[in-house]
Design an enzyme around this catalytic site. Sequence first.
Site, PDB file in Angstrom:
ATOM      1  N   ASP A 112     -64.421  21.814 117.431  1.00  0.00           N
ATOM      2  CA  ASP A 112     -65.501  21.491 118.370  1.00  0.00           C
ATOM      3  C   ASP A 112     -65.666  19.973 118.531  1.00  0.00           C
ATOM      4  O   ASP A 112     -66.663  19.497 119.067  1.00  0.00           O
ATOM      5  CB  ASP A 112     -66.826  22.129 117.901  1.00  0.00           C
ATOM      6  CG  ASP A 112     -67.188  21.749 116.478  1.00  0.00           C
ATOM      7  OD1 ASP A 112     -66.562  20.810 115.921  1.00  0.00           O
ATOM      8  OD2 ASP A 112     -68.091  22.385 115.886  1.00  0.00           O
TER       9      ASP A 112
ATOM     10  N   HIS B 219     -65.950  17.775 116.089  1.00  0.00           N
ATOM     11  CA  HIS B 219     -66.784  17.098 115.086  1.00  0.00           C
ATOM     12  C   HIS B 219     -65.976  16.124 114.240  1.00  0.00           C
ATOM     13  O   HIS B 219     -64.771  16.318 114.054  1.00  0.00           O
ATOM     14  CB  HIS B 219     -67.548  18.094 114.194  1.00  0.00           C
ATOM     15  CG  HIS B 219     -66.706  18.911 113.264  1.00  0.00           C
ATOM     16  ND1 HIS B 219     -66.787  20.283 113.193  1.00  0.00           N
ATOM     17  CD2 HIS B 219     -65.804  18.568 112.322  1.00  0.00           C
ATOM     18  CE1 HIS B 219     -65.973  20.735 112.268  1.00  0.00           C
ATOM     19  NE2 HIS B 219     -65.349  19.717 111.721  1.00  0.00           N
TER      20      HIS B 219
ATOM     21  N   ASP C  33     -66.984  13.946 103.196  1.00  0.00           N
ATOM     22  CA  ASP C  33     -67.862  15.118 103.073  1.00  0.00           C
ATOM     23  C   ASP C  33     -67.478  16.022 101.913  1.00  0.00           C
ATOM     24  O   ASP C  33     -66.431  15.846 101.294  1.00  0.00           O
ATOM     25  CB  ASP C  33     -67.877  15.908 104.397  1.00  0.00           C
ATOM     26  CG  ASP C  33     -66.487  16.117 104.980  1.00  0.00           C
ATOM     27  OD1 ASP C  33     -65.493  15.880 104.270  1.00  0.00           O
ATOM     28  OD2 ASP C  33     -66.393  16.521 106.155  1.00  0.00           O
TER      29      ASP C  33
ATOM     30  N   GLU D  58     -71.631  18.388 113.154  1.00  0.00           N
ATOM     31  CA  GLU D  58     -71.460  19.451 114.140  1.00  0.00           C
ATOM     32  C   GLU D  58     -72.137  19.069 115.460  1.00  0.00           C
ATOM     33  O   GLU D  58     -72.937  18.132 115.502  1.00  0.00           O
ATOM     34  CB  GLU D  58     -72.093  20.742 113.601  1.00  0.00           C
ATOM     35  CG  GLU D  58     -71.443  21.258 112.313  1.00  0.00           C
ATOM     36  CD  GLU D  58     -70.094  21.925 112.536  1.00  0.00           C
ATOM     37  OE1 GLU D  58     -69.360  21.557 113.463  1.00  0.00           O
ATOM     38  OE2 GLU D  58     -69.770  22.836 111.753  1.00  0.00           O
TER      39      GLU D  58
END
Length: 260
Positions: free
Chosen positions: A136, A138, A67, A143
């Site tokens: 979280d 991810h 990313d 997400e």
Amino acid sequence: MRVIIEQDYDSMSKKAAGFVAEIVRNKPDCVLGLATGSTPIGLYKELIRMHKEEGLDFARVTTFNLDEYYGLAPAHDQSYHYFMHDNLFNYINVLPAKINVPSGTAPDVNGACAHYEEMIEEAGGIDIQVLGIGGDGHIAFNEPGSSLASRTHLVTLDEGTIKDNARFFEKEEDVPHLAITMGVGTSLEAQKCLVLVNGAKKANIIAEAVEGPITSQITSSALQMHPDTVVIVDEEASTAFKRREFYLHSEKILAELLKK
Ligand code: GLP
């Protein structure tokens, strides 16, 4: 999923480097999927050491990063381009032409995302994908709520992720709100996935990802569908696993088998 519990960050990193190095040695023209964040820094340090001291050769290796922040140029010191050069590429013999990181400045975002997927395919697919997880759960920047079949795409970052990653920027307002990320589906196509998790803060979320239901709310849980995922955690990140004792037992048996 195979879960390996290591004593600390250092041994987690060394164990992970062993998996990557094995692939580089057995397939010198392999394709590595790489991740950013603080978690894989120890792995990269160990790969640099192996290159310098043991001659681990990256001359024919191709890399694809997961990313990049959208809006940051490669020279920006918080871009993932910069991070990867600073933490790995500048210290090994990978060829610049074989390094791929999504562009954070492409005007035609959709075209650039589709092209990234094509390049992975043309390179023959990813042999091993290194992954960390966000707070979280991810993977990459997928997400909660991301499609588990997603491919490389533009995403809006969650407030929690922006807060987590603000520690690397001068102030929170500087953290980009958008990123280009490989999709969950892209990672699921790698031959092997190597997930690294350390620290007490991530103990609950990695236990949910590994032992809970598969859900787009925790995108790392999709790795349960992958036939060859290895999760390496340190002691601190291992405390919430329900099957912790089983994972330790299973690794012990495997190690004894390999000794024979
Ligand atoms: C970012 C990256 C992820 C990484 C996560 C965790 O969100 N896009 O790939 O796994 O940070 O970072 P850290 O390892 O610093 O906890």
